[in-house]
Structure formats: C-alpha cells, structure tokens
Scaffold this active site. Structure first.
Site, PDB file in Angstrom:
ATOM      1  N   ASP A 407       0.857  -1.187   0.000  1.00 45.54           N
ATOM      2  CA  ASP A 407       0.000   0.000   0.000  1.00 45.54           C
ATOM      3  C   ASP A 407       0.892   1.236   0.000  1.00 45.54           C
ATOM      4  O   ASP A 407       2.110   1.144   0.189  1.00 45.54           O
ATOM      5  CB  ASP A 407      -0.895  -0.033   1.247  1.00 45.54           C
ATOM      6  CG  ASP A 407      -2.073   0.922   1.159  1.00 45.54           C
ATOM      7  OD1 ASP A 407      -2.331   1.459   0.058  1.00 45.54           O
ATOM      8  OD2 ASP A 407      -2.734   1.142   2.182  1.00 45.54           O
ATOM      9  N   GLU A 410       2.480   4.644  -4.364  1.00 47.70           N
ATOM     10  CA  GLU A 410       2.443   5.480  -5.578  1.00 47.70           C
ATOM     11  C   GLU A 410       3.793   6.156  -5.874  1.00 47.70           C
ATOM     12  O   GLU A 410       4.060   6.358  -7.073  1.00 47.70           O
ATOM     13  CB  GLU A 410       1.345   6.543  -5.440  1.00 47.70           C
ATOM     14  CG  GLU A 410      -0.064   5.993  -5.464  1.00 47.70           C
ATOM     15  CD  GLU A 410      -0.442   5.278  -4.163  1.00 47.70           C
ATOM     16  OE1 GLU A 410      -1.243   4.331  -4.211  1.00 47.70           O
ATOM     17  OE2 GLU A 410       0.077   5.664  -3.110  1.00 47.70           O
ATOM     18  N   ASP A 485      -9.093   3.300  -2.266  1.00 49.38           N
ATOM     19  CA  ASP A 485      -9.961   3.792  -1.192  1.00 49.38           C
ATOM     20  C   ASP A 485     -11.312   4.258  -1.722  1.00 49.38           C
ATOM     21  O   ASP A 485     -11.602   5.460  -1.793  1.00 49.38           O
ATOM     22  CB  ASP A 485      -9.264   4.929  -0.442  1.00 49.38           C
ATOM     23  CG  ASP A 485      -8.034   4.450   0.309  1.00 49.38           C
ATOM     24  OD1 ASP A 485      -7.944   3.234   0.557  1.00 49.38           O
ATOM     25  OD2 ASP A 485      -7.180   5.277   0.643  1.00 49.38           O
TER      26      ASP A 485
END
Length: 817
Positions: A407, A410, A485
């Site tokens: 997670d 990015e 999300d």
C-alpha cells in the site's frame, strides 16, 4: 477541500494539449539496419521496429540522436528471437516499411504521419501523427466515427472512454472517486480502439506523466507526454481478444496464484490485536461463512515501522498464524515503502549504510512523511535495493506468511505539494540514472516486483501472493490489484464494473474492489448487494476504514448474514470454474471478469454495457446497484440463456426485465455451457477437485443443427509452483448436441498431478423429458440408488439427468432425447 476558488474568473487552467507543437515532418531521410529503421524529419524522428508479427514499435523523439543505441523498455518484454529485418520502399509521397508478418507501415513524407495496414492494405485504425515542441512530445490519432475506446487501466466513468480525459500519474486519492477524476493509483497507458468488431491497441511505454485526451477533439485522441520518448507499440487485433492476447504477450501474464488467494478475504483498518484476529476467525467458522484470509493493516506494527510487530498487541504472531492456519485461514500483512528514520531501527540503519534509499541530486536522502513519521524510501530501480527489500520478508515467510499487501506505493507522501516524492529525486535505474518525474509510475510496480521475487526466494516453492494499490503496465506479472480507497456509496459499487472490465482490457486479470466500500459506512442492503457482486470478482475482499461501521458479513442482522453466506459459499462451489479461468489468464492474458464486448465483438448492444459483465465466458452477472431496487433490465446476447435460479429459458439478442429481491443476484448461464462445481467448503484446500460435478446446460430440442461446446478443467495442488514443472492435470469436457441427441464426455489431455477422486457426477440440466436411452449406463430407480452405483437417474421435477461415473480419465456417452 476544494472550493469555488478553483474556478475564479481570473484563473488560468492550461492543459498540456494546448501547448504549441509541430508535426515531425517533412521527411529528410531514412536509414535501416539490424531490424531498425530511422525516419528523420525536420521536427523529429521515428524509429520503427517489428517486435512480434502483430506488434510494431514506433518510437518518436525530437532529435535523431535520442534514438541511437538501445532504447529503454519499462514494461515491454522485448522479443529475444533476433532483429526482424525491415524492407524499405519509397514513392514520391510515401515510405513503405514491411517487417514481420503481413503488416506494413505507410509514412507520409509531408508530416511523417503514418498508418499500419495488413497485406490487403486494410488499415489498423486511421492515421497517427507525432508532434514535438515546448520540450514535450504528442501523438494525435484518428478515431473512426463509431469507435469505442477501452483500456487505460484504472479509471472512473463508464466503459467507453471516448469523450473523456485521463492522466497517467499514480496518485493517492482519498477524495471520493468521481467521474471527472483524471488520475488514480494505477497507470496503465494502453488505449484500445474498437469499431464494429475490429480492434487494435496503442501502448505508450513511458512511466512519466502522460495525458490521454479523447475530449478535446471528437475525432481524434491526443496523447501528451511530460518527459521522455514517445515510445509507442501498435498492437494488432483484429478482435478484442487478439488485442489482449498480444498486449499481454508484450507486457507479460500472471502466474497461477495460490488457491487460498482466490477465496474470500476479510480486512479492516485495523484489527487491533491478536485476540481480535483470532476471535474474528473463530466467528467465521462458527457461523459457517467461508474465509481464507485475514489482513493486518498498519496497527499491527510497532510505531508503524515496516517488518515489525507490536509485541504489546500481537505478543506471539507466530502462534497466532499457526492457529489460524489450522482453521484454514492465512494472514496477509500490509507493507508500505516508507522506512522510519530512526537510528535504533535496523532496517533504516542497514539500508542507509548500504545506500539503498532514494536520493536527491546532491546525494542526500529524500525525506518524506508517511505513517511512521519522517521516512526514507527504497530505490526499487536499483537491483541491489530491490533484492534487499525482498529479503526483508524473511521473518514473515518463517512465520508461515505467504501473502503481502503493498500500500502507499504510488508513492504517497504527506504534507508536500506533489503528494509524492520530489520530482528531482534521482533513481539509480541500474546504472542509467533517471529522475522521479520520469520514473514515477514505475515505483509501485518496482515495489511489488521486489516483494514478489523476494517471497519466491523465501517460500521454498510455495506460491506467493502480492496485492498492490499502485502499479504500471505489466503489474499483472507480480501482483493482484484492488481499486483503492473507495467509499460505501452505491455509485462506487456500480463504478467497479466498468473499472474492472477496463483493467481486464489493460492486461490485469486479477483485480477487485473493497466489498462494502472502504470509507463512509455501509448499510446492510449495500453490503448484501456488494457481496453478491464481489463473489464474482477475481479478488474477493471485504475491507473497511478506521472509525466506520464494522462490515463483516454478520454485522447487519440474520438476513444480510444469510445472503452473504450463500453467495460466498457459491463462489467456493464454483472454484473449479473460476480456477480454470485463472489458468487461462496465465496462458492468454484474457481477463476473468470481462466485458460482454470481449465475447460478442460483433454485437453493438454489448459495446457500451457498463452495469453487467461476464464471469468467464459462460456466466452473465447483472448486479443490483441501487437501493430499494428489486427489478432491472438485463441484456442477453445471441444464443440461449438460463436463469441460474429459476431455470427459465431465454432466447438472447434482446433485453429482458428481471425480478431480483434482496436475496437474488441475477445470474444467467449460456446454453451449451459446461459449468464444473465442487462441494461446499469453509476454506480452500487443494485444486484437485476430489468432489466434482460437471453441469451441462442443454440447448433443448429446438436446434436446427448440431452444436459443439467444451470446457477445459484444470487441476493442481493449489499451493506450490510445481505446476511449472508439469505437476497439473487438464481434462477436456465436451458436448455435441442436436435436436434429438446429446453426446457428452470428457478426456484427459494431460496428467502430471496425482489426486484422489472416486467418481465424477454429470448433471444434464433442462433436458425437458426423460431420455429414451443413455449408452453404457444402467438406469437407477431413485437418486438414492444412484449413490451406490454407476448409472443414471432422471429427476423429472428438476428436469435434470444425473449421471454417476467412476471413471475420471476418459468417458463418453450418447443420450437419445
């Protein structure tokens, strides 16, 4: 929070596609050697290479010199079968290049615009023009009048992307995902152009910022690059399936995941301690709700430091993991890339001493704030750093963990203008330094690759499972993807359908959404409907955010609990069907959850369908995605379709109205399909399918001609990588049906995996009347008698012919209707 200040009258929002550019032409010269042809123009140059017969690389640069020597390839796995020679022919106005197969590139000398044609001169799409100017490159491609645009990875909005605009820039987007959001977590820069059954793809292998604009010009798409080369791969069809196969030949295909990763998974931000996790698992078992995995979010760590356990809340994780494994449940811990800056933290100290973290131009570490506070970030472009990171998973592997959740990759960085690393961070890139601005979209893929390969080294032949939020083209080789999300909004449930279908067009077969929604709070009705849909998603995970309502299947009363149990159990019964399509994805790249257009490319009614999908080839799923709704319209393509629940027969090629109260998900089965099932289970064990039923959906007695159908069943141990060495079985199930007879059977195509199976049950559904004859089998007087013999029994109430056969390698029979 955004306010009306964003649209003040004196503001100026300049799109990159508005900047001045010039076409690469006119033509100055051409040079071809060693499988490369450079076409030089006044404002830029093209490099043309044949990668495969149906994949042509056309790279654009502002200067000829930028195309000399080996070019970088980020996601593309280039052919190692040698350079394909290129023949160059020239007329007064056009240059003709031919290489592998029957494809030709025709280049206009005036502006260096080009098109790709087949042997008959039929174009693969229309003309494309490369432009240069103001330190960036652009491609302008013609869209045919009736074309749909698919692909582009993880994007909001409906299935067809024509009229939309998206930016490939991996972004941590916690704001509600809405239709005008141009960037999310995954950047897959592949555009699929489809028109009346004819398709091609254009893949831009550049991990910097790229904008795809199908809105500015109704007849063209504009592709605008922030940095680097315009490195485009033209991927031929002619069908959508051909495009996906060829694109994944170029960017890679997934390995078989462990069977447990295909089961139901439960997550929350966060389950706070060891006893809560164990009690959660015991509740699943006590309530008879299947579950194979529980996730640990960031609160399991000590001060959110990666590769640690908080020993106050998780005093004995190894014992917890062993106890869960006895219940058939795996643990999947979260691992983020940010490493806390702490001189007492061995991971930080070791990485800093070895020089494995990302650095600025002056050589100092880049520092950014994430969950543990100020942190440094591994440089996954550096093979040494990637291996080091992979090896840090050793403690997890030794505890019995085989799945990792990546997670924040990015990468997300708090409290800074870019919300990610500084763009001038310099990645080592295996000796070819590159700025973060130009490499950004590769970061998540680099992390997942390092994780996957590290776990492969550590698991002694057991298959690893990695789930990632961020990725780039080719991420399918290393990780499953979830859509980030989302929120407990009905609109977000609906949005997953076109999002997942376009991920499938973009090479990602193993994807899912947070069932029930992550942020906000689900209602019981929403959870029931989303669980129904999620049971037919390749990744089936329920996940909810900190301080929202808990949304495990039993949290909203008995009715919702029963519905969730029923649909999760149905998924487990269908595992032989689902597992076979995972196998197909490893061989062909074709998605498991797929747009109807993929299977029915000549049917215009399928082209824009965003609210129903196919699960494999033979199951059509039409979720209810609005509250208080018990009816919906479903489109059935050409052919015969059966309502899974009622058995009602429908002729396709039309829309029907379906009644679907809360406990009913509309499911339709294609007539002629073979749907394998196994028994109910609380968790997965192996994929040997010792309990196997082959359901054949008869086409009935209105056939004008004989129809053939088949299904290829796949078996292995479900956990090891031994299938790569031939430890698997393939069983071809086949049927040929006419108006008055049905020939059904199966044959073993390959046997390399030993498993026990006492018999195979075959159920011929919707036969209509008791058969006059079943060759080679005795008729049983009752279903109970059939249990003790090889034979057949006709259930007149259900209109099903049930056959029981001890032979499981090769068998066939003729049924006279």
């Amino acid at each position: 929070m955004l306010t009306s200040e964003m649209i003040r009258p004196d503001g100026e929002l300049m799109q990159r596609s508005d900047r001045k550019v010039e076409p690469f032409g006119p033509f100055l010269g051409a040079h071809a050697e060693s499988g490369r042809c450079v076409i030089e123009g006044r404002n830029g140059s093209l490099l043309i290479q044949w990668i495969y017969e149906d994949i042509i690389r056309i790279t654009g640069a502002a200067a000829k010199e930028a195309l000399s020597g080996p070019l970088p390839a980020y996601a593309a796995m280039l052919s190692d079968n040698g350079d394909i020679p290129i023949l160059v022919q020239e007329s007064d106005e056009t240059i003709f290049l031919s290489g592998g197969g029957n494809r030709t590139v025709e280049i206009d000398k005036l502006d260096l615009s080009f098109r790709v044609t087949d042997a008959a001169g039929k174009p693969m799409g229309n003309r494309h023009v490369y432009y240069g100017g103001e330190a960036h490159l652009q491609c302008r491609g013609e869209m045919t009048g009736a074309a749909q645009i698919y692909g582009l990875g993880e994007t909001t909005g409906f299935l067809n992307k024509r009229g939309e605009r998206y930016t490939m820039w991996n972004s941590d987007v916690y704001s509600p995902h809405v239709a005008d959001m141009e960037s999310l977590y995954q950047s897959i820069p592949v555009l699929v152009h489809h028109d009346r059954g004819q398709a091609y793809a254009l893949f831009i292998d550049n991990p910097g910022k790229i904008q795809f604009d199908m809105r500015k010009d109704q007849d063209h798409y504009l592709i605008d690059l922030e940095t680097g080369l315009l490195d485009a791969y033209f991927v031929a069809g002619p069908t959508l399936k051909d495009v996906v196969r060829n694109y994944t030949l170029l960017t890679g295909r997934m390995d078989m995941p462990p069977l447990w990763a295909i089961g139901y998974q439960q997550s929350r931000y966060s389950y706070m301690n060891q006893e809560e996790v164990l009690e959660l698992a015991r509740t699943f078992r006590a309530k008879g709700i299947p579950c194979d995995a529980i996730y640990l979010d960031i609160h399991y760590m000590e001060e959110f430091k990666v590769f640690t356990f908080d020993r106050q809340q998780f005093p004995d994780p190894k014992r917890m993991i062993a106890e869960l494994k006895e219940m058939g449940i795996r643990i999947v811990p979260i691992v983020d890339p940010g490493v806390k800056i702490d001189e007492r933290f061995p991971v930080y100290v070791d990485g800093a001493e070895k020089g494995l973290f990302c650095v600025k131009a002056d050589g100092s570490h880049f520092h950014g704030e994430v969950w543990p506070g100020m942190s440094v970030f591994p440089d996954f472009s550096d093979p040494e750093a990637a291996k080091w990171w992979g090896d840090l998973h050793r403690d997890y592997a030794e505890m019995g963990i085989a799945g990792i959740w990546n997670d924040m990759n990015e990468p997300s960085v708090f409290a800074c203008e870019t919300h990610t690393m500084d763009l001038d961070v310099v990645h080592r890139n295996d000796g070819r330094p590159i700025t973060h601005e130009a490499w950004h979209n590769m970061y998540g893929l680099g992390m997942s690759k390092a994780t996957y390969e590290g776990m492969q080294r550590l698991l002694n032949g057991e298959r690893p499972f990695v789930l990632t939020r961020a990725g780039y083209a080719g991420i399918q080789r290393f990780a499953a993807v979830w859509t980030g999300d989302n929120r407990s909004f009905w609109e977000h449930m609906a949005m997953f359908m076109p999002m997942s279908m376009n991920l499938g067009f973009s090479g990602i077969a193993f994807c899912g959404s947070d069932i029930g929604g992550f942020e906000h709070s689900a209602s019981g009705e929403l959870l029931a409907r989303w669980t129904q849909m999620g049971a037919f998603s390749p990744l089936c995970r329920n996940h909810s955010a900190h301080k929202t309502l808990y949304q495990e299947p039993w949290r909203f009363g008995a009715e919702v609990e029963d519905i969730c149990r029923e649909y999760i159990s149905l998924r487990y019964r269908l595992l032989p069907y689902l597992y076979a399509y995972f196998r197909e994805a490893t061989l062909t790249g074709l998605p498991i959850l797929r747009s109807l257009a993929l299977e029915y490319p000549d049917d215009p009614e399928t082209y824009l369908l965003s609210d129903q999908f196919l699960f494999g080839r033979d199951l059509l799923i039409a979720p209810i995605y609005r509250p208080g709704t018990a009816h919906r319209v479903v489109y059935l393509p050409q052919g015969v379709w059966y309502d899974y629940w009622t058995g009602e027969r429908h002729e396709g090629g039309r829309h029907i109205m379906v009644h679907a109260p809360l406990d009913t998900l509309p499911i339709f089965v294609r007539g002629g399909a073979v749907i394998p099932e196994t028994g109910r289970a609380q968790h997965t064990t192996d994929a040997g399918w010792s309990d196997l039923t082959l359901n054949y959906y008869s086409l009935g007695q209105s056939l004008r001609e004989s129809v053939k159908n088949e299904f290829q069943l796949y078996e292995d141990d479900g956990v090891s990588e031994n299938y790569k060495q031939g430890s698997y079985n393939e069983l071809r199930c086949f049927a040929e049906e006419s108006e008055d007879s049905l020939h059904f059977g199966f044959e073993e195509l390959y046997r390399g995996y030993e498993r026990s199976r006492e018999h195979v049950r075959v159920v011929i559904k919707h036969l209509g009347t008791e058969p006059k004859e079943v060759s080679g089998l005795k008729q049983a007087a009752s279903a109970a008698e059939l249990e003790g013999m090889d034979g057949w029994f006709y259930d007149s109430g259900r209109q099903e012919l049930i056959l029981k056969i001890s032979q499981d390698k090769a068998w066939e029979c003729a049924i006279i209707k």
